[in-house]
Design a protein around this motif. Structure first.
Motif, PDB file in Angstrom:
ATOM      1  N   GLU A 451      68.481 -22.669  60.905  1.00  0.00           N
ATOM      2  CA  GLU A 451      69.499 -23.292  61.755  1.00  0.00           C
ATOM      3  C   GLU A 451      68.877 -24.365  62.636  1.00  0.00           C
ATOM      4  OE1 GLU A 451      71.292 -20.992  65.005  1.00  0.00           O
ATOM      5  OE2 GLU A 451      73.204 -21.316  64.004  1.00  0.00           O
ATOM      6  N   VAL A 452      67.635 -24.147  63.057  1.00  0.00           N
ATOM      7  CA  VAL A 452      66.920 -25.112  63.911  1.00  0.00           C
ATOM      8  C   VAL A 452      65.651 -25.527  63.183  1.00  0.00           C
ATOM      9  CG1 VAL A 452      65.742 -25.458  66.107  1.00  0.00           C
ATOM     10  CG2 VAL A 452      67.820 -24.049  66.002  1.00  0.00           C
ATOM     11  N   THR A 453      65.438 -26.828  63.033  1.00  0.00           N
ATOM     12  CA  THR A 453      64.238 -27.309  62.344  1.00  0.00           C
ATOM     13  C   THR A 453      63.376 -28.196  63.233  1.00  0.00           C
ATOM     14  OG1 THR A 453      65.497 -29.200  61.463  1.00  0.00           O
ATOM     15  CG2 THR A 453      65.363 -27.218  60.086  1.00  0.00           C
ATOM     16  N   LEU A 454      63.871 -28.625  64.401  1.00  0.00           N
ATOM     17  CA  LEU A 454      63.114 -29.500  65.284  1.00  0.00           C
ATOM     18  C   LEU A 454      61.878 -28.748  65.803  1.00  0.00           C
ATOM     19  CD1 LEU A 454      63.032 -32.278  66.662  1.00  0.00           C
ATOM     20  CD2 LEU A 454      64.262 -31.242  68.589  1.00  0.00           C
ATOM     21  N   GLY A 455      60.706 -29.303  65.571  1.00  0.00           N
ATOM     22  CA  GLY A 455      59.463 -28.687  66.037  1.00  0.00           C
ATOM     23  C   GLY A 455      58.989 -27.531  65.170  1.00  0.00           C
ATOM     24  N   LEU A 456      59.700 -27.246  64.093  1.00  0.00           N
ATOM     25  CA  LEU A 456      59.326 -26.137  63.210  1.00  0.00           C
ATOM     26  C   LEU A 456      58.029 -26.473  62.478  1.00  0.00           C
ATOM     27  CD1 LEU A 456      60.383 -23.397  61.996  1.00  0.00           C
ATOM     28  CD2 LEU A 456      61.359 -24.790  60.137  1.00  0.00           C
ATOM     29  N   THR A 457      57.081 -25.525  62.452  1.00  0.00           N
ATOM     30  CA  THR A 457      55.815 -25.737  61.729  1.00  0.00           C
ATOM     31  C   THR A 457      55.767 -24.966  60.414  1.00  0.00           C
ATOM     32  OG1 THR A 457      54.746 -23.966  62.968  1.00  0.00           O
ATOM     33  CG2 THR A 457      54.544 -26.201  63.847  1.00  0.00           C
ATOM     34  N   ASP A 458      56.238 -23.739  60.430  1.00  0.00           N
ATOM     35  CA  ASP A 458      56.260 -22.939  59.196  1.00  0.00           C
ATOM     36  C   ASP A 458      57.046 -21.660  59.451  1.00  0.00           C
ATOM     37  OD1 ASP A 458      54.501 -21.269  60.643  1.00  0.00           O
ATOM     38  OD2 ASP A 458      52.732 -22.177  59.745  1.00  0.00           O
ATOM     39  N   TYR A 459      57.090 -20.812  58.415  1.00  0.00           N
ATOM     40  CA  TYR A 459      57.726 -19.499  58.536  1.00  0.00           C
ATOM     41  C   TYR A 459      56.685 -18.418  58.260  1.00  0.00           C
ATOM     42  CZ  TYR A 459      62.081 -22.157  57.849  1.00  0.00           C
ATOM     43  OH  TYR A 459      63.110 -23.056  57.951  1.00  0.00           O
ATOM     44  N   VAL A 460      56.935 -17.260  58.816  1.00  0.00           N
ATOM     45  CA  VAL A 460      56.160 -16.077  58.453  1.00  0.00           C
ATOM     46  C   VAL A 460      57.129 -15.037  57.897  1.00  0.00           C
ATOM     47  CG1 VAL A 460      54.663 -14.213  59.235  1.00  0.00           C
ATOM     48  CG2 VAL A 460      54.412 -16.511  60.212  1.00  0.00           C
ATOM     49  N   VAL A 461      56.875 -14.623  56.652  1.00  0.00           N
ATOM     50  CA  VAL A 461      57.659 -13.544  56.039  1.00  0.00           C
ATOM     51  C   VAL A 461      56.817 -12.272  56.132  1.00  0.00           C
ATOM     52  CG1 VAL A 461      58.791 -12.701  53.953  1.00  0.00           C
ATOM     53  CG2 VAL A 461      58.812 -15.153  54.483  1.00  0.00           C
ATOM     54  N   GLU A 462      57.388 -11.253  56.765  1.00  0.00           N
ATOM     55  CA  GLU A 462      56.673  -9.991  56.988  1.00  0.00           C
ATOM     56  C   GLU A 462      57.444  -8.863  56.314  1.00  0.00           C
ATOM     57  OE1 GLU A 462      55.191  -8.327  61.104  1.00  0.00           O
ATOM     58  OE2 GLU A 462      57.156  -7.436  60.628  1.00  0.00           O
ATOM     59  N   TRP A 463      56.730  -7.928  55.681  1.00  0.00           N
ATOM     60  CA  TRP A 463      57.392  -6.764  55.098  1.00  0.00           C
ATOM     61  C   TRP A 463      56.551  -5.507  55.330  1.00  0.00           C
ATOM     62  CZ3 TRP A 463      55.138 -10.735  52.408  1.00  0.00           C
ATOM     63  CH2 TRP A 463      54.112 -10.434  51.517  1.00  0.00           C
ATOM     64  N   LYS A 464      57.273  -4.370  55.372  1.00  0.00           N
ATOM     65  CA  LYS A 464      56.621  -3.094  55.655  1.00  0.00           C
ATOM     66  C   LYS A 464      57.499  -1.962  55.138  1.00  0.00           C
ATOM     67  CE  LYS A 464      58.689  -3.153  60.289  1.00  0.00           C
ATOM     68  NZ  LYS A 464      58.416  -3.256  61.726  1.00  0.00           N
ATOM     69  N   TYR A 498      62.451  -0.701  52.570  1.00  0.00           N
ATOM     70  CA  TYR A 498      61.486  -1.642  53.128  1.00  0.00           C
ATOM     71  C   TYR A 498      62.200  -2.551  54.112  1.00  0.00           C
ATOM     72  CZ  TYR A 498      58.345  -0.040  49.503  1.00  0.00           C
ATOM     73  OH  TYR A 498      57.547   0.753  48.718  1.00  0.00           O
ATOM     74  N   GLY A 499      61.494  -2.873  55.203  1.00  0.00           N
ATOM     75  CA  GLY A 499      62.008  -3.835  56.166  1.00  0.00           C
ATOM     76  C   GLY A 499      61.358  -5.185  55.926  1.00  0.00           C
ATOM     77  N   ILE A 500      62.168  -6.226  55.783  1.00  0.00           N
ATOM     78  CA  ILE A 500      61.673  -7.575  55.489  1.00  0.00           C
ATOM     79  C   ILE A 500      62.197  -8.512  56.567  1.00  0.00           C
ATOM     80  CG2 ILE A 500      61.633  -9.447  53.809  1.00  0.00           C
ATOM     81  CD1 ILE A 500      62.114  -7.296  51.639  1.00  0.00           C
ATOM     82  N   SER A 501      61.280  -9.198  57.244  1.00  0.00           N
ATOM     83  CA  SER A 501      61.643 -10.093  58.357  1.00  0.00           C
ATOM     84  C   SER A 501      61.151 -11.506  58.090  1.00  0.00           C
ATOM     85  CB  SER A 501      61.013  -9.595  59.670  1.00  0.00           C
ATOM     86  OG  SER A 501      61.412  -8.268  59.960  1.00  0.00           O
ATOM     87  N   VAL A 502      61.927 -12.478  58.554  1.00  0.00           N
ATOM     88  CA  VAL A 502      61.535 -13.885  58.482  1.00  0.00           C
ATOM     89  C   VAL A 502      61.459 -14.423  59.909  1.00  0.00           C
ATOM     90  CG1 VAL A 502      62.073 -16.182  57.590  1.00  0.00           C
ATOM     91  CG2 VAL A 502      62.644 -14.143  56.227  1.00  0.00           C
ATOM     92  N   TYR A 503      60.280 -14.929  60.313  1.00  0.00           N
ATOM     93  CA  TYR A 503      60.050 -15.494  61.640  1.00  0.00           C
ATOM     94  C   TYR A 503      59.883 -17.005  61.519  1.00  0.00           C
ATOM     95  CZ  TYR A 503      58.695 -10.789  63.341  1.00  0.00           C
ATOM     96  OH  TYR A 503      58.650  -9.467  63.700  1.00  0.00           O
TER      97      TYR A 503
END
Length: 632
Positions: A451-464, A498-503
């Motif tokens: 939704e917001v891309t200004l200043g975005l550097t990357d994403y972190v996808v985390e799962w556990k 499993y829990g999957i998160s996108v930061y």
């Protein structure tokens, strides 16, 4: 049946005509002269039948000679009777593999004589002649070939021929029918001398010879498995392993001859080869030491070898594997890291969870790694926050601290420091519509929308795994800011959540994640909760139940359904979704006894629970009479 009858007639009448059982010499009553008794299939056959004047069957008679082929009468147009004692026949195309040709008289009621004609094909040239020398006891030279695709329909004999040129010795080996291989004994071939070998196929219609093989029997030898004695290192030879090997004891006599050696290596933590096999030519087993270089430092390798006669011949089987470790050097390259920061509500510090993993450029260069997290202090020194063999650690730092350092250490040295900036969480939401679905039996496809891309550097996808909250099970992947999907692989198990998160990560901080739960595969729950009576009215009952424990769900709960009915009545159903764990059973008759049970469904299956009997009375009371377990 007709063939049998004619054979019997021939046997009896020919014997009679020939005077069987009389004294003295037996003269045949007639003879058939043919162009050949064995002919190519489909070729013409010419035959002449000559009856003796004194044959008892024709004395004093004028007879007409006829012909039969098998059980069929041959047309007169194919026969030419030169007299009543001589007849000539031409069969234009003999298309049977064998048949009896007979001449007869009196409408073929009496057979005078007969001859068997066989037809077939000349042998084909034997194909794919191969020979292999066997050194194990007893030694032999084993040859085999293919006889050809065409059926000759005739007995075909095979023979194997050898010529040893230097000593002028030749051997011929005649083989039983349908045998297409032979083992030449050791005393009938010579090592280190050329031998010529070929195969002949022969039947009544011709001879065919295979293409010859000319070779030294040593070139065709398949040696026994060699063995690796040691796989070690030498001082100051970085990235190299020294391999010492030997031939089998039965073939140690070959130790002064040249061989080709092939070595294959792979790291102990991988099933993949480290590269194509290393070929070493012109090696002598008496000096069986080989060095393999350009290997990773401080890494355990497994090695196998095989041998063959110098640049020729079949390879031996691969040897058993042997392991060795290259010399260590300090780790190189950087570590990929992922930091989760939260404010501590009881102090002015920040709670840090730091995770890391090797980047593609990272090399451990050693067997036992320790990871160290350092924090800068006021005196330009660094304070150790963590020292661990794991790939994560937790600690607290002051809110004034802006960075920490991470390095890997082995017995020789440490890697360059990886600087990790500490950013406090940003409040605004940047990720929307995260989904995670199975991609195959071992991976998930994760997709999201920014939704917001200004200043975005990357994403972190985390799962556990949600059934094991130990931090060592957390995995992550850093994703380019232009991506909106990722396939994640891991040791995922079916029926486990499993829990999957996108930061989202920005230049000045980390945005809040969006998290979804996912199953690789689903099935029916392991249990069904017990129905409990919560409230009653004059004709209604509210029932409820406890939540199914996470480890027993085996998938996402899709629905609960309660089935209930009175004796001889129709079945009614009340449904509840996954969040509502209660339903009202309506319009119950009093006094009546009702049966009820629950069915729980996931997206992978359903399970029925226990049945209860409920008796209503006119005062709105109820009795639970009995529970019993239905078959599942």
């Amino acid at each position: 049946m007709m063939t049998y009858t004619w054979m019997l007639v021939i046997a009896v009448l020919v014997d009679s005509a020939n005077g069987a059982g009389s004294q003295g010499d037996i003269q045949p009553c007639a003879r058939i002269h043919t162009s050949s008794s064995v002919v190519p299939l489909g070729s013409p056959v010419t035959a002449t039948c000559v009856i003796r004047e004194d044959c008892p069957l024709v004395i004093g008679q004028a007879v007409h000679i006829e012909w039969r082929l098998g059980s069929e009468l041959i047309l007169n147009s194919l026969a030419a009777n030169e007299s009543n004692r001589v007849s000539r026949i031409v069969v234009p195309s003999f298309n049977r593999t064998e048949a009896l040709l007979v001449c007869c008289i009196q409408n073929c009621s009496q057979v005078v004589t007969g001859v068997e004609i066989r037809a077939g094909c000349p042998p084909e040239e034997p194909q794919n002649l191969t020979c292999q020398t066997k050194f194990s006891s007893p030694s032999s030279l084993n040859c085999e070939w293919e006889p050809g695709q065409r059926d000759t329909h005739l007995p075909t004999k095979y023979s194997l021929h050898t010529e040893i040129r230097d000593i002028n010795e030749n051997y011929t080996y005649k083989l039983p029918p349908d045998v297409h291989h032979y083992s030449i004994p050791r005393n009938e071939f010579v090592l280190f001398n050329d031998i010529k070998i070929y195969v002949k196929a022969e039947n009544d219609l011709g001879v065919a010879t295979s293409a010859p093989l000319v070779f030294d029997p040593v070139q065709a030898a398949k040696f026994d498995q060699p063995s690796i004695e040691t796989l070690g290192v030498e001082p100051k030879r970085l990235g190299c392993l020294k391999l010492k090997w030997r031939m089998s004891q039965q073939q140690s006599w070959f130790s002064h001859n040249q061989l080709s050696l092939e070595v294959r290596l792979w790291t102990a933590d991988s099933d993949q080869m480290s590269g194509p096999p290393i070929l070493v030519s012109q090696v002598r087993p008496s000096k069986a030491v080989t060095e393999c270089c350009r290997l990773l430092h401080g890494t355990r390798y497994l090695a196998q070898i095989r041998v063959r006669y110098y640049m020729q011949g079949p390879w031996s089987e691969w040897s058993s594997s042997k392991s060795g470790v290259t010399l260590e050097t300090a780790p190189t390259g950087r570590l990929d890291s992922w930091m989760k920061v939260s404010k501590n509500h009881t102090s002015k510090n920040l709670d840090i969870q730091l995770f890391w993993k090797p980047s593609k450029q990272f090399r451990a260069n050693g067997q036992n790694l320790t990871y160290v997290v350092l924090k800068p202090n006021r005196r330009d020194k660094r304070e150790r926050m963590c020292s661990t063999n794991e790939k994560w650690c937790t600690f607290q730092v002051s809110r004034r601290v802006r960075k920490v350092y991470l390095s890997a250490v082995n017995s020789v040295g440490e890697s360059p420091l990886t600087e990790i900036r500490i950013y406090q969480p940003k409040a605004h939401t940047a990720i929307m519509d995260v989904t995670a679905v199975p991609h195959d039996d071992r991976s998930f496809l994760v997709q999201w929308r920014a939704e917001v891309t200004l200043g975005l550097t990357d994403y972190v996808v985390e799962w556990k795994p949600l059934l094991n909250l130990d931090l060592s099970h957390i995995r992550f992947e850093i994703v380019n800011k232009n991506q909106s999907s990722l396939i994640i692989n891991g040791s995922f198990e079916p029926y486990k959540p499993y829990g999957i998160s996108v930061y989202p990560r920005f230049k000045d901080g980390m945005g809040p994640p969006q998290t979804v739960n996912a199953y690789l595969r689903q099935k029916a729950p392991s249990v069904v909760p017990k129905i409990q009576i919560k409230k009653t009215w004059w004709s209604d009952i509210e029932v409820s139940w406890d939540e199914i424990p996470l480890q027993q769900r085996n998938g996402f709960i899709k629905s609960y359904q309660v089935f209930y009915w009175e004796e001889n009545g129709s079945v009614q159903v009340e449904r509840a979704n996954a969040e509502d764990r209660k339903v009202i059973l309506k319009h119950l008759n009093t006094p009546s006894t009702y049966e009820a049970f629950m069915m729980v469904s996931t997206f992978g299956g359903s399970l029925n629970g226990s049945t209860i009997y409920v008796k209503m009375n006119s005062f709105g009371w109820y009795h639970i009479l009995i529970y019993h377990l239905e078959s599942q």
